[in-house]
Structures are given as structure tokens and as C-alpha cells.
Design an enzyme around this catalytic site. Structure first.
Site, PDB file in Angstrom:
ATOM      1  N   SER A 228       0.839  -1.185   0.000  1.00  0.00           N
ATOM      2  CA  SER A 228       0.000   0.000   0.000  1.00  0.00           C
ATOM      3  C   SER A 228       0.889   1.255   0.000  1.00  0.00           C
ATOM      4  O   SER A 228       1.751   1.391  -0.867  1.00  0.00           O
ATOM      5  CB  SER A 228      -0.955  -0.062   1.199  1.00  0.00           C
ATOM      6  OG  SER A 228      -2.003   0.842   1.061  1.00  0.00           O
ATOM      7  N   ASP A 454      -8.498  -4.335  -6.454  1.00  0.00           N
ATOM      8  CA  ASP A 454      -8.073  -3.553  -5.289  1.00  0.00           C
ATOM      9  C   ASP A 454      -8.837  -2.233  -5.227  1.00  0.00           C
ATOM     10  O   ASP A 454      -8.772  -1.432  -6.157  1.00  0.00           O
ATOM     11  CB  ASP A 454      -6.570  -3.283  -5.368  1.00  0.00           C
ATOM     12  CG  ASP A 454      -5.978  -2.832  -4.039  1.00  0.00           C
ATOM     13  OD1 ASP A 454      -6.611  -2.003  -3.358  1.00  0.00           O
ATOM     14  OD2 ASP A 454      -4.888  -3.312  -3.687  1.00  0.00           O
ATOM     15  N   HIS A 484      -7.481  -5.711  -0.982  1.00  0.00           N
ATOM     16  CA  HIS A 484      -6.334  -4.807  -0.973  1.00  0.00           C
ATOM     17  C   HIS A 484      -5.055  -5.618  -0.820  1.00  0.00           C
ATOM     18  O   HIS A 484      -4.769  -6.159   0.241  1.00  0.00           O
ATOM     19  CB  HIS A 484      -6.495  -3.831   0.191  1.00  0.00           C
ATOM     20  CG  HIS A 484      -5.481  -2.728   0.217  1.00  0.00           C
ATOM     21  ND1 HIS A 484      -5.042  -2.089  -0.915  1.00  0.00           N
ATOM     22  CD2 HIS A 484      -4.839  -2.140   1.261  1.00  0.00           C
ATOM     23  CE1 HIS A 484      -4.169  -1.152  -0.567  1.00  0.00           C
ATOM     24  NE2 HIS A 484      -4.018  -1.169   0.734  1.00  0.00           N
TER      25      HIS A 484
END
Length: 515
Positions: A228, A454, A484
Site C-alpha cells: 500500500s 483492489d 487490498h
């Protein structure tokens, strides 16, 4: 309010489970301060997480009997004054489980946010990286401003409860004024309580901290696993220290070419896509979908719920009520992982019957609130790091002009993400750049993984990262999945590719697709 969808850490999945059951410049090779590079870390048993880290218990022993160890590392408060005042950064590690003669070095993790505590996240997910531990010491840290690392503190728990109950999708002048007043109060509290740290939490400085960490840990190269926002941090490190990059993996990739506005618009599309997938999955189960007769019916009922909540909230986690904003947050949190779709289904069913507890628990998880009503400093660090990094500042008129575009991208999330662009309005520190520089000529291959489903870091960002890293650096891998990130999906194809690269140096063919 801080944008809670920016690039959230996978550690939030742990919280949910518990609740429910700088203008970048120049490339240099080493940090400047020789004294700090010679410091010796004192590794000891890890204490229970601090309030800023989210509270809870000390990490449990590893399955094979190994222990998690914690230490603090000194780093300059201001990297422009490397021999000046220092801060302490919190680290955690698990020593390699394999033959010491085959040890490669340390593998440093950043789980995202920005604002997520790596010291709590790595032990929570340590079993997922057991294979990597056969040849690496697994290491993570709280970046500056986060957790135990000179944490940014803004409002207290009571104030944050009120802050996260506000109407974050204002419809008229009075609601806009109230929204701006709440944002101003939050930002002023950050300056009052943490003004000294606010200029020094940029991603460029966190990247320099990682290079100091590399040297203190005794590694010639930085071996890295970024997830991320951790992919942005990794990209900035590669730009600043291309010849110090070892084996690196970027998973759930932030698009480094976007402005904050473009990033928020991309997330509106990403979360809408994930909601569409959730609704279609439910509707495909014939008579077993309790939320509607078709995917569109599922989404229409959610939209009606949100309209009703704006007019009249329902009981949530006593004494708080589930507001429209809290429901949007809760739905978004559940879309971070396909494993949470069942919670979303149950939460929506309860909400339709007037009970908002599950959606509020999901919202609390996204905001860093534990079951005792205590907040980590996730929200404070998130806004502080974003506003220190991002130069653009938006105003009400600009957001109003952009609302139609955001609503077209997502009828459900568009307004929320558009108004969140005001988070840095009147922030006391100037943002570093329009977007980060991640160009890394001369760096070795970096494995860049995009997940087609995602919501938080949409799939398109992976290719943009590959292009921005430069020719011969980024190696793109696609995972056709939901949620995610990709590695923690436990997809064998993805994990074989990552493990093969990190453990044995086998670079997969760029363009590889896993499903």
C-alpha cells in the site's frame, strides 16, 4: 478530515477481526552522519503496544517458539541537520528460522497507511511470511510520527469520537461551514500538540530513516517488502538510494504519478468497482443473497440506507449512533478484503433492521479506534504525512466544481472522497511536491504487483509505478483477485513469484498474470 481510504494498511484487517470476534532531489548512497550509523541496537522482549500503536497485548511467540524482539533506533529529527536533535524510532524483528549460513539479511516491511504501526502489524501477520523468514530476519518499524516513533498527536479520544461522527458529505452552506470548522479544529490541534514534528514526517525523511536502518542492521543492500503506502515509501527510497536497493517487492501499489485529487478520484472508482463486485457476488448466489434480487437492487438498497441515515442515524455502538459518514466508512473497510464481505452482508442486514453495530465496528477499525474507545494515532499521522508530502491545497469552490466528476466515478463514495480533499486546508506545513519522484535509474529489478479488484490502490497504479521507476527496474505482475493487496490473499502463483524472487533471486517475467 483525513482521507481514510488513501492507502490503508493491511493491519486494519486484524483490528476488524478482533472487534468482530519533500520535493525529492538528488541521489546519494549513504546517510551523512557517521555517529548514528555506528549505533548498536538493544533488542529486548516487546512490550504491550502503546495507545498510539492501538493498545492490546504484547505479541505472542512465533509458532516455532521464536520470540519477537523490539528496539529503538536514533535518527535525526531534521535530516537537513543530521548531527542535531534526534528522535527514537521503534523497531520489531524476528530472527531467521533457517540455517545462518543461508541468511540473506534483514527484510524490512512497511504495511502502509501512511500512519500504520509496523511494530504491531508484523507480529500480527508474521505467520504469513514464515517462508521468507527461512532466509531473512523479518523487520518492521513505526515510521516517524507513527506509534512509538515520536508520534503526531492531534485530538483526544472524546474529540475524535465527535470528529468521526461529523457529516463528511455536506449538502448546504451550513453543513459546509460545520465541516470546515471541524477540519480547522483538528488541524489546529495537530499544530498545538505536535507542531515540532509536523515539518519532519515527509516520506523522503522516512526513506532516509530506512537507509540509516539498513546500515545499523549491517546490510549492504536494503531488502524490502512494501504494501500500500509502503510502495510509495519504497519508490522514494529507490529514487534516493538506487544503488542500495536489494531485492524489493511492492504490493497494492500507489500510483506515484497522481495528484491528491487524481488519487481520490481513482479511489472513488476503485471502491465503486469493489462494491459492484460485492453486489454481483451476492446476487449470483440465487436465493441466498439477503440484500437484494440483483446487483443493482443490492446497491440501490445501500443507497437508500445512506439517505435514511443522513436524515436519521440509528443506534450503533452505545452511546454513539451510526451516521451516514460512519456507514460509508464501515462499508469501505469491509471492501478491503473479500474475507470481510460476509461481515458487510450481516452489517447491512442489521442496519436495515435498525441496528448499526457491525457497520460502526467496521468504521471504528478504519479510524483506528479499539473496543475500549481509545484511538491509535493512525488518523493524526495519516493527515500529517499526507499534508507534509502533498503540495496541492484545495478549497470549497474547487471541490464543488469537481463533485459531478466524483459522483460519476462513484455514486456512493464520490461525495465523501471529494470533500476529503479539504483535509490539508490551512495546514501549517507546506507540502513537499505535487507527487513523489520514484525514478530509480540504476536500481535492480523491483517486483510490482497490482490486484485487479483492489479498491484502495486501484490496479492501474501498478503499471504507472513500473513506468515511473524507469526502464529495466519495475517488473509487473498482475493478480486477478479481490481485496487490498495480493500476497496475503495466499494465492499460490503470487506467493511463488514473490518467494522465488526474495529467497532465490528469480525475477518473474514482466507481465506475468496470476488468477
Amino acid at each position: 478530515m483525513p482521507n481514510p481510504f488513501r492507502a490503508r494498511a493491511t493491519a486494519l484487517t486484524l483490528t476488524t477481526a478482533l472487534l468482530l470476534s519533500a520535493l525529492l532531489a538528488g541521489c546519494t548512497d549513504d546517510t551523512e552522519d557517521e555517529d548514528l550509523t555506528r549505533q548498536k541496537l538493544s533488542w529486548t522482549d516487546c512490550p504491550a503496544p502503546s495507545d498510539e500503536q492501538g493498545g492490546g497485548n504484547a505479541p505472542s511467540p512465533l509458532p516455532n517458539g521464536g520470540e519477537w524482539q523490539c528496539a529503538t533506533m536514533k535518527a535525526p529529527l531534521d535530516w537537513d541537520k543530521p548531527r542535531g536533535e534526534t528522535i527514537e524510532l521503534a523497531l520489531v524483528r524476528a530472527r531467521t528460522s533457517g540455517d545462518a549460513s543461508r541468511r540473506i539479511g534483514s527484510l524490512i516491511f512497511n504495511f502502509g497507511g501512511p500512519g500504520g504501526s509496523g511494530v504491531t502489524a508484523l507480529p500480527a501477520f508474521g505467520e504469513d511470511y514464515a517462508q521468507l523468514r527461512t532466509r531473512y530476519d523479518l523487520v518492521s518499524f513505526d515510521p516517524r510520527g507513527v506509534g512509538r516513533s515520536a508520534p503526531v498527536v492531534c485530538e483526544d479520544d472524546e474529540q475524535l469520537d465527535e470528529y468521526f461522527q461529523q457529516d463528511a458529505t455536506p449538502d448546504d452552506a451550513a453543513e459546509r461551514t460545520e465541516y470546515l470548522d471541524e477540519t480547522t479544529d483538528f488541524n489546529e490541534a495537530c499544530e498545538k500538540n505536535s507542531g515540532k514534528m509536523l515539518p519532519h514526517v515527509r516520506t523522503t525523511e522516512a526513506a532516509r530513516d530506512m537507509d540509516l536502518m539498513r546500515q545499523v542492521l549491517g546490510d549492504a543492500k536494503l531488502h524490502y517488502f512494501g504494501i500500500s503506502y509502503g510502495t510509495e515509501l519504497g519508490g522514494v527510497y529507490a529514487h534516493l538510494f538506487p544503488r542500495k536497493v536489494g531485492r524489493a517487492v511492492f504490493d497494492a501499489v500507489v500510483d506515484p504519478t497522481q495528484t491528491p485529487e487524481q488519487g481520490s478520484l481513482g479511489q472513488a472508482r476503485g471502491f465503486q468497482r469493489a462494491l459492484d463486485n460485492f453486489a454481483e457476488d451476492c446476487a449470483s448466489k440465487a436465493d441466498d443473497c439477503p440484500l437484494g434480487d440483483s446487483a443493482q437492487d443490492v446497491k440501490d438498497r445501500i443507497a437508500r440506507l445512506l439517505r435514511d441515515l443522513e436524515a436519521k442515524p440509528i443506534p450503533g455502538v452505545f452511546p454513539r449512533e451510526l451516521t451516514q459518514t460512519a456507514a460509508i466508512n464501515g462499508i469501505a473497510q469491509a471492501l478491503y478484503s473479500q474475507d470481510f464481505w460476509e461481515y458487510l452482508t450481516e452489517g447491512l442486514q442489521q442496519a436495515y433492521d435498525g441496528d448499526g453495530r457491525i457497520l460502526m465496528l467496521l468504521s471504528d477499525s478504519l479510524n483506528g479506534r479499539n473496543e475500549n474507545g481509545e484511538y491509535s494515532n493512525l488518523a493524526a499521522a495519516n493527515v500529517a504525512i499526507n499534508c507534509a508530502d502533498d503540495r496541492p491545497r484545495y478549497d470549497v469552490r474547487y471541490v464543488e466544481r469537481k463533485l459531478p466528476e466524483f459522483r460519476a466515478a462513484s455514486p456512493l463514495f464520490g461525495d465523501f472522497l471529494a470533500w476529503s480533499m479539504l483535509s490539508c486546508t490551512d495546514w501549517p506545513v507546506r507540502g513537499a511536491a505535487v507527487h513523489p519522484d520514484v525514478s530509480a535509474p540504476g536500481a535492480p529489478p523491483i517486483l510490482v504487483i497490482g490486484n485487479t479488484g483492489d479498491p484502495a490502490t486501484p490496479y492501474e497504479g501498478a503499471r504507472k509505478m513500473v513506468q515511473a521507476l524507469g526502464k529495466g527496474v519495475g517488473v509487473e505482475l498482475t493478480y486477478r483477485g479481490q481485496g487490498h493487496g495480493a500476497y496475503d490473499s495466499k494465492n499460490k502463483c503470487v506467493q511463488d513469484a514473490v518467494n522465488g524472487y526474495l529467497l532465490d533471486g528469480k525475477v518473474p517475467a514482466s507481465g506475468t498474470v496470476c488468477s
